[in-house]
Structures are given as C-alpha cells and as structure tokens.
Design an enzyme around this catalytic site. Structure first.
Site, PDB file in Angstrom:
ATOM      1  N   GLU A 141      -0.598  -9.457  -0.806  1.00  0.00           N
ATOM      2  CA  GLU A 141      -2.042  -9.727  -0.632  1.00  0.00           C
ATOM      3  C   GLU A 141      -2.743  -9.772  -1.989  1.00  0.00           C
ATOM      4  OE1 GLU A 141      -2.383  -6.488   2.237  1.00  0.00           O
ATOM      5  OE2 GLU A 141      -3.227  -7.927   3.644  1.00  0.00           O
ATOM      6  N   GLY A 152       0.615  -5.161   0.755  1.00  0.00           N
ATOM      7  CA  GLY A 152      -0.528  -5.234  -0.149  1.00  0.00           C
ATOM      8  C   GLY A 152      -0.162  -5.894  -1.471  1.00  0.00           C
ATOM      9  N   ALA A 175       0.858  -1.181   0.000  1.00  0.00           N
ATOM     10  CA  ALA A 175       0.000   0.000   0.000  1.00  0.00           C
ATOM     11  C   ALA A 175       0.896   1.234   0.000  1.00  0.00           C
ATOM     12  CB  ALA A 175      -0.863  -0.011   1.256  1.00  0.00           C
ATOM     13  N   GLU A 188       4.592  -5.477   7.202  1.00  0.00           N
ATOM     14  CA  GLU A 188       3.836  -4.407   7.873  1.00  0.00           C
ATOM     15  C   GLU A 188       4.254  -4.146   9.315  1.00  0.00           C
ATOM     16  OE1 GLU A 188       2.537  -6.702   5.904  1.00  0.00           O
ATOM     17  OE2 GLU A 188       0.991  -5.850   4.621  1.00  0.00           O
TER      18      GLU A 188
HETATM   19  N1  T1G Z   1       4.617   3.414  -0.226  1.00  0.00           N
HETATM   20  C1  T1G Z   1       5.080   4.632  -0.596  1.00  0.00           C
HETATM   21  N2  T1G Z   1       6.361   4.871  -0.915  1.00  0.00           N
HETATM   22  C2  T1G Z   1       7.192   3.836  -0.886  1.00  0.00           C
HETATM   23  C3  T1G Z   1       6.789   2.531  -0.504  1.00  0.00           C
HETATM   24  C4  T1G Z   1       5.418   2.341  -0.185  1.00  0.00           C
HETATM   25  N3  T1G Z   1       4.945   1.135   0.165  1.00  0.00           N
HETATM   26  N4  T1G Z   1       7.865   1.714  -0.556  1.00  0.00           N
HETATM   27  C5  T1G Z   1       8.894   2.479  -0.944  1.00  0.00           C
HETATM   28  N5  T1G Z   1       8.503   3.747  -1.145  1.00  0.00           N
HETATM   29  C6  T1G Z   1       9.316   4.884  -1.612  1.00  0.00           C
HETATM   30  C7  T1G Z   1      10.452   5.230  -0.675  1.00  0.00           C
HETATM   31  O1  T1G Z   1      10.020   6.134   0.325  1.00  0.00           O
HETATM   32  C8  T1G Z   1      11.452   5.858  -1.625  1.00  0.00           C
HETATM   33  O2  T1G Z   1      11.023   7.177  -1.878  1.00  0.00           O
HETATM   34  C9  T1G Z   1      11.260   5.057  -2.910  1.00  0.00           C
HETATM   35  O3  T1G Z   1       9.957   4.468  -2.806  1.00  0.00           O
HETATM   36  C10 T1G Z   1      12.279   3.948  -3.106  1.00  0.00           C
HETATM   37  O4  T1G Z   1      12.343   3.164  -1.910  1.00  0.00           O
HETATM   38  C11 T1G Z   1      -2.685  -3.052   2.741  1.00  0.00           C
HETATM   39  C12 T1G Z   1      -1.091  -2.198   5.116  1.00  0.00           C
HETATM   40  C13 T1G Z   1      10.322  -1.936  -1.662  1.00  0.00           C
HETATM   41  C14 T1G Z   1      12.315  -3.004  -0.544  1.00  0.00           C
HETATM   42  O5  T1G Z   1       6.501  -1.933   4.104  1.00  0.00           O
HETATM   43  O6  T1G Z   1      10.685  -2.096   1.994  1.00  0.00           O
HETATM   44  O7  T1G Z   1       0.912  -2.824   2.201  1.00  0.00           O
HETATM   45  O8  T1G Z   1      12.934   8.423  -0.944  1.00  0.00           O
HETATM   46  O9  T1G Z   1      14.673   3.844  -1.242  1.00  0.00           O
HETATM   47  O10 T1G Z   1      16.069   0.348  -1.273  1.00  0.00           O
HETATM   48  O11 T1G Z   1      -1.836  -4.771   4.062  1.00  0.00           O
HETATM   49  O12 T1G Z   1      11.163   0.530  -0.240  1.00  0.00           O
HETATM   50  O13 T1G Z   1      12.825   7.931  -3.371  1.00  0.00           O
HETATM   51  O14 T1G Z   1      11.217   9.539  -2.348  1.00  0.00           O
HETATM   52  O15 T1G Z   1      13.397   2.039  -0.011  1.00  0.00           O
HETATM   53  O16 T1G Z   1      15.101  -0.298  -3.550  1.00  0.00           O
HETATM   54  C15 T1G Z   1       4.002  -2.603   3.222  1.00  0.00           C
HETATM   55  C16 T1G Z   1       8.244  -0.742   2.170  1.00  0.00           C
HETATM   56  C17 T1G Z   1       3.160  -1.372   3.152  1.00  0.00           C
HETATM   57  C18 T1G Z   1       7.484  -2.001   1.937  1.00  0.00           C
HETATM   58  C19 T1G Z   1      12.589  -0.992  -2.044  1.00  0.00           C
HETATM   59  N6  T1G Z   1       5.162  -2.466   2.427  1.00  0.00           N
HETATM   60  N7  T1G Z   1       9.284  -0.536   1.184  1.00  0.00           N
HETATM   61  O17 T1G Z   1      13.826  -0.659  -1.427  1.00  0.00           O
HETATM   62  O18 T1G Z   1      14.233   1.683  -2.394  1.00  0.00           O
HETATM   63  S1  T1G Z   1       1.728  -1.480   4.160  1.00  0.00           S
HETATM   64  C20 T1G Z   1       6.357  -2.121   2.913  1.00  0.00           C
HETATM   65  C21 T1G Z   1      10.460  -1.197   1.195  1.00  0.00           C
HETATM   66  C22 T1G Z   1       0.663  -2.466   3.301  1.00  0.00           C
HETATM   67  C23 T1G Z   1      -1.461  -3.737   3.239  1.00  0.00           C
HETATM   68  C24 T1G Z   1      -0.566  -2.902   3.972  1.00  0.00           C
HETATM   69  C25 T1G Z   1      11.501  -0.768   0.218  1.00  0.00           C
HETATM   70  C26 T1G Z   1      11.665  -1.684  -0.998  1.00  0.00           C
HETATM   71  P1  T1G Z   1      12.062   8.339  -2.159  1.00  0.00           P
HETATM   72  P2  T1G Z   1      13.725   2.699  -1.282  1.00  0.00           P
HETATM   73  P3  T1G Z   1      14.897   0.232  -2.189  1.00  0.00           P
END
Ligand code: T1G
Length: 710
Positions: free
Chosen positions: A112, A109, A65, A132
């Site tokens: 999911e 997500g 998400a 999460e």
């Molecule tokens: N949402 C918005 N922005 C995101 C994002 C996300 N999920 N993931 C990464 N970014 C942005 C980040 O801030 C950065 O921005 C750019 O993308 C590159 O990321 C409904 C409740 C995928 C392994 O927890 O673990 O789904 O600084 O520098 O090293 O149940 O990002 O360039 O402006 O980290 O290659 C669950 C979080 C969400 C994954 C990539 N998902 N992300 O790593 O690049 S909750 C997460 C990561 C959810 C559902 C629920 C990592 C990555 P900027 P980066 P990277």
C-alpha cells in the site's frame, strides 16, 4: 538504538533517500509510520531535493503493518495506526516524485505504501502482495482501491481475496512496477528518480481507466465470490476483500477507502482474524523450544536415506528430493522397489499435469533419488528416515541394521505414527541419535511434521530435525513420546466419538456434514475411509487386552472391517466408492449399524448437528488437555499448529485448544461433565481442564504461566 527511519541524500544532494530500518522485516509500527511521515515532510520542504527514494534496510522492503499491534487495538489498549492512511495521501500529494525501491517483500501495508508512491522499481527477486486475508483481515490503507487502479479489477480481486503474492516480473507486466534493476537497487533507484524529476506527477488514486471493464464487473466479482466460497470455505475476509474492491468501481476513491476501512475493522474485530493471527505467530513459536537454545550446534545434513519405498517412504523421498537433497531409497527386493519408484513417477507426472512442477524440475528431482536394495552406501548419509511397515519387531530389526551401517553422528529417524520411540532406539547402541519424524500422508503434500523426542535424543539432533523440517517446507512441531504422540492420540477419541454417534442413531452423512460445516476439511467417517479403517482395527485388536472391562467401546468400524470394508482402498467402508474415489452414501451400511446397535441394546434417537460437533470437538479438547498437562505437547499452540496443518482443522478457528478458549473453558468443562454423567468413563474431564475452568483461565494462559515457571 538505530533510528527506525533514516533520511539522507545522495552525493549530489538532489535526491533524498528515506531508509526504513525496523528489523527483521521492516514492519510498519506506529513509530515507523510516524517517522516516515516526518522524513517525507522534511524532504518535501528541502528546496535542494528534487526527488525522493524510499527503500528498506536489511533483508526486505516492508512486510506490512506490525501484526503485533492488532491485538492492542482490538483489546482497546491502543488506537494508534490511524496515521498510516493520511501518510499515503501526503506522499501521493507531494509535488516531487517519490520512487519506492523494493527488494524482498512488499506485503500488505508495504505494498500500500509502494502504491501511494509515484514510481515503483524493484530487484528481480522482489515479491508483492496483499496477504491480509490469511490473517482474516483485508487491506486497511487503500490497498483495495489503489491496486485495481494499477493492475485492473480481475488481478486486484484475485490478489486481495486469495492473498497470493506476485513476482516483480509479473508486477512489471501488470503495470504495478516501472523498472527492474539487476544490479545495485539503491543506485538504480536514485538514477531513475533523477530521470523522472521533469515528468508530471501522476497520482495512483486519480488513475481510473483500469477500473472499468465494460459491463463485465458483476461477472468478475460473482465468480470471485464463488471461488472464495469453495476454496476458502467458511472464511469471511475474502468476501469482504471482494466487496471492498468492488466498491472501487462504484464510488470515488475517498468513499471507497471508507468502505474498505469499515470492512477492515469488522474483520479485525472478528474471532476469525484473532484465530488466524494467533496461528501466524503460533507457526513461528513452535520452532522455539524452551530448553534448546538458538545457538545449539546443528549437524550438517547434506544427504539422506529412506528405508521403505511404500506410500510413506516414497512420499518422504520426494519431499527431500524436491528440497535439493540426494536421497538413497532402499527396499527389500526389486519388485517392491520398482513398485515404489513407479508410484513416485506417477505422482510427479500428475504434478506436471496440474502445473505444480515443470518436466525439467521433475527430471531433476527424480535424478536425486537413487534406488538401492542394500545398506552398502548408508555409511555416507547424514540422516536416515525409516518408513517400513508399522510393527515394533520390524522397526527394531531395521534400527539394529542402521546402527551397524551408518556413520556415528548420523541422525536415525523413524516415521512411526504410534510406536514407542525409546523402544525403537533401544535396538541401537546410540539412542541419542534416534528420533521420530512423523510425516503425514500424502507426505509430499501435508505440511505437518511431528518430531518425536526420545528420552535420550540429543539436543543437536532435535535442533537439526527442526531445521531440516523448515528446509523441506514442513512445519516441524516437537512432541513427546507416547502412543499416537499428539495428533493421533487426540484423533483416537475424536473418531471413537463419531462411531458412538453413529451407533446412537446419527446418520453417517449427518455426522460428516456437521463437522464439514464446522469447517473440518473432511468429516470423520470419510477421513477413516481415506486412511483405511483396517489400520485402527489392527491396532485395537493388538491393544484389546488393555481396555478396561465395563467401559463402552465402539464396534461398528470393526464389524465393517470384518466384512472386508476397509475404506477407499477396497471400494467400500463407511461409504461406497466409484472409480474416481468419490464417496457415495451406502444405505446398507446405515441399516447394518442400526441393526447392530439395536442388538447391542443402544437406544436410537435423533441427534442434532450441535451435539455431533460438541461431542467430536470436545473429545479432541479433553485429550489435548491431558497431553498438555503431561508435557507431551510443549504448549497449547503446538497442539493447535498440529491440528491446523495435519488434520484439516479450520484455520479460522485457530485449532482445538484455541477454539476451546474462545468458547470458554468453563462452558467446555460443563459440557464434558454432562457427557461424563451421560456416557461414562471415557468422558472423564481432564484434571487440567477442570482446574483451568474453575480458575477462569485459558489454555493459552496456562502455557504462558508454564513458560514463566521454566
Ligand atoms: N508484523 C510483525 N512481525 C512480523 C511481520 C509483521 N507484518 N511479518 C513478520 N514478522 C515477524 C515474524 O513473527 C518473525 O518473528 C520475524 O518477523 C521473521 O518472520 C495496513 C492491515 C515477510 C514473508 O501478512 O508473510 O499490512 O519469530 O519467520 O520466513 O493493510 O514473515 O523472529 O520473532 O516469517 O523470512 C500483512 C506477514 C500485515 C506478512 C518473511 N503482512 N509476514 O518470512 O520470516 S497486515 C503480512 C510474512 C497489513 C495493512 C495491513 C513473512 C515474510 P520472530 P518469518 P520469513
């Protein structure tokens, strides 16, 4: 602007291809969800289409998400996001097979979404996970209900509660993945989709056979809870995730989703999740330096040298070797070099024993470290990290030598933890190439790297060090030049306050217990013993002439040092230590401290754990405010990221500055003002704190305002 979601068909028109294209990580913003739903509906209605492939454009499938949306939801600015769960039902209920093709990450997500599809195929490098909990929340779109149906309870609990991803290969073994494609993923997925069109559709939510493990369910969940309570101490989300997965064993899928939804919202609206989401973005924000553009030229760093093979130097050599850099490791004589290499080998051996590395990996890492007793080959390296004993004269001598031996343009970095980087640079003819890289002990374990900007440090040098930090798996935070920089400068007042508390009558174990319960990885007394009490003692002796007369100074730790109690390394400090370096309370120390305090005329009293926490943590905050105002830290978030990654501050409290913002700066200021009246000069409120408290603002707002001004 490109469409967020594209719908096309393959050349025979019988397989629809839905491509999610929301760079950089295809996060599922409400608009993406809306557009996927539209595309699914259209493909579903198209009579020529017999199967659907869902894929991500760019570097990854879907990272989950859109985390930026959560703040809007909790602040009441948006209610969007409600469309996601129904979309998953819609996909699952489609009479045509939907095949998801995963490369990069299917996180949160993203996973999911993948689990609601009828088939999953992937590139071998793909990773799948429900991370999460690291954001203080739990899966919110059926993840805790579909995952156990696909991989079984044990693995589902582990993935949802710990947040660690699994590889595509592991997913295949667990039954979460149907096929892996080495070659072109899309054409593989389309061919696979055509292959399965004739097969009956199976809905994940209707597969219940993996949900039961013959009466052992309780044990699975109990042991997961126990593990969460110790390994993720103080965090609420892992326990909520376990509850949600457990619900899958007790009720229907739909009811399970309702339980999950309720727990998800509780977590989302909690302070813990706000702090962890702040830390997630903060870790990325610290890499951005306002006056250094992204396009700044980087200096190619292909090889490094480390001067000094002591504890820090050896650890730093390992950090670079592990990341693929050839490392020249220099010592003054053979015994010192042998000793340093011996320690490195022992550390690697224990990593192999613990399963962190294989023997082959370690052999390769070791082969990259080349020991030397001279500077002869220093002309070839691109970067040097000096890690000799912490003394200005010695450091200057080393830097004069580096100036002589290294090529022009090489980065000359010092691992000093307190000394003035400009003075060190003055020993060279090229201060623009000199910078501080302050690693934390043990260097091969701790994630933090303070990068200290000297007056003359070139932007290219700074930008390169930030990039090198990332390459070696560290979080680099740029800080200004002052005694102790950010982390240690704040830690001084924190540990000083702990001593004052002991001198006023708090027991040593009570002090450590209160801060451990607050969430710190270790109490301040135990931390002192680990780092070595003599370090601070020596520094205090050196700077004693700078102390203002009449200002209270702690004395207990210096007296312990005079007795030869330096901490773990001498088997005794605030605590006693056995062979396994386990801390045992020492009544003798307690008695001594009371005796010294009485002799000094300090009244003894009972001190509550609340007071212990407030005085210790607010000491950090007050100094942090000064650091912020002086511009030594660029933003409040830089201080927080330093404390989360280098000082064991609990991540779910967001760091000292974020924590102070959540307590309210007015409250913090008032307490500090009370302490000032009660305990004197050292508690003088930082002017910035006073100003923000009076204006009803936060440190975060101050940093934002500063950014606008810049
Ligand atoms: N949402 C918005 N922005 C995101 C994002 C996300 N999920 N993931 C990464 N970014 C942005 C980040 O801030 C950065 O921005 C750019 O993308 C590159 O990321 C409904 C409740 C995928 C392994 O927890 O673990 O789904 O600084 O520098 O090293 O149940 O990002 O360039 O402006 O980290 O290659 C669950 C979080 C969400 C994954 C990539 N998902 N992300 O790593 O690049 S909750 C997460 C990561 C959810 C559902 C629920 C990592 C990555 P900027 P980066 P990277």
């Amino acid at each position: 602007m490109e469409h967020l979601v594209q719908l096309s068909t393959d050349q025979y028109k019988d397989v629809a291809i839905i491509t999610i294209n929301n760079p950089p990580v295809n996060a599922l913003s409400p608009s993406v969800v809306h557009d996927v739903a539209k595309a699914i509906e259209q493909a579903g209605q198209d009579s020529e289409v017999r199967a659907i492939v869902l894929i991500g454009a760019g570097r990854t499938f879907v990272a989950g998400a859109d985390i930026k949306e959560f703040g809007k939801i909790t602040s009441g600015k948006s209610e969007r996001g409600a469309e996601f769960l129904p979309l998953l039902f819609k996909i699952e209920d489609l009479p045509k097979p939907v095949v998801v093709a995963i490369h990069g990450n299917a996180f949160g997500g993203g996973l999911e979404l993948a689990m609601a599809c009828h088939y999953r195929v992937a590139a071998p490098n793909a990773q799948l996970g429900q991370p999460e909990v690291k954001l203080g929340i739990i899966p919110g779109a059926g993840g805790t209900q579909r995952l156990p149906r696909l991989v079984g309870l044990v693995k589902a609990v582990e993935m949802c509660a710990e947040g660690k991803p699994i590889t595509a290969w592991e997913a295949k073994q667990l039954g979460l993945m149907d096929r892996l494609f080495e070659g072109d993923l899309l054409s593989g997925a389309v061919a696979f989709a055509r292959e399965v069109t004739a097969k009956p559709i199976v809905k994940t939510r209707e597969c219940d056979d993996k949900l039961k493990i013959s009466g052992q369910d309780a044990a699975v969940f109990d042991s997961a809870r126990e593990k969460a309570r110790t390994k993720q101490r103080g965090m609420k989300a892992p326990l909520a995730a376990i509850d949600a997965v457990e619900a899958s064993t007790r009720m229907s899928f739909e009811e399970g989703c309702q339980v999950e939804q309720k727990l998800f919202r509780e977590c989302l609206f909690s302070d813990q999740s706000k702090a962890l989401i702040y830390a997630f973005f903060g870790e990325r924000e610290v890499a951005k330096i306002p006056d250094i553009p992204k396009e700044t030229c980087l200096i190619p760093v292909k090889s490094v040298a480390v001067v000094g093979a002591g504890t820090m130097g050896g650890g730093i050599a390992m950090v670079f070797a592990n990341a693929g850099f050839p490392v020249l490791l220099k010592e003054v004589d053979q015994p010192a070099l042998d000793h340093g290499l011996g320690t490195i080998q022992r550390n690697y051996l224990s990593s192999v024993k613990r399963g962190r590395f294989t023997q082959e990996m370690v052999d390769e890492y070791l082969s990259r470290i080349k020991p030397t007793l001279t500077y002869d080959e220093f002309g070839e390296v691109d970067m040097v990290v000096e890690a000799v004993f912490e003394g200005m004269a010695l450091k200057k001598e080393v830097f004069a030598q580096l100036d002589h031996s290294c090529k022009r343009g090489a980065i000359l970095a010092s691992n000093t933890s307190t000394l003035n980087i400009d003075e060190i640079a003055s020993a060279t003819t090229r201060p623009e190439s000199v910078i501080g890289t302050h690693f934390f002990s043990p260097a091969n374990v701790m994630r933090l790297l303070e990068i200290v900007r000297g007056r003359a440090s070139r932007k290219e040098v700074i930008a390169t060090c930030m990039q090198v930090a990332k390459k070696v798996g560290k979080v680099g935070v740029l800080v200004g030049n002052c005694r102790g920089f950010v982390g240690n400068r704040m830690f001084g007042p924190y540990r000083r306050e702990a001593q004052f508390l002991a001198e006023e009558g708090a027991s040593i174990t009570a002090i450590d217990r209160a801060l451990y319960d607050f969430g710190m990885a270790m109490g301040p007394m135990a931390t002192g013993d680990l780092a070595g009490l003599d370090v601070g003692w020596r520094i205090r002796k050196e700077y004693r002439h700078l102390e203002k007369p009449g200002v209270r100074q702690p004395f207990a730790e210096d007296r312990l040092c005079e007795l030869g109690r330096y901490g773990q390394k001498t088997g005794a400090g605030w605590y006693q230590y056995d062979e396994s370096r386990c801390a045992v309370p020492d009544p003798e120390v307690q008695d001594l401290v009371h005796k010294w305090a009485r002799e000094a005329g300090i009244p003894q009293r009972n001190i509550s754990s609340d007071e212990i926490v407030e005085r210790s943590i607010y000491a950090l905050v007050n100094e942090g405010a000064r650091i912020l105002e002086e511009g030594i830290a660029q933003r409040a978030v830089d201080i927080d990221i330093i404390y989360l990654n280098g000082y064991g501050f609990p991540s779910y409290r967001g760091g000292p500055m974020w924590y102070a913002d959540t307590v309210g700066l007015k409250n913090v200021y008032e307490r500090i003002r009370d302490f000032h009246h009660q305990y004197g000069e050292l508690w003088k409120p930082a002017p910035l704190l006073k100003r923000l408290a009076e204006d009803g603002k936060t440190f975060a707002q101050f940093s934002q305002d500063q950014a606008v001004v810049a």
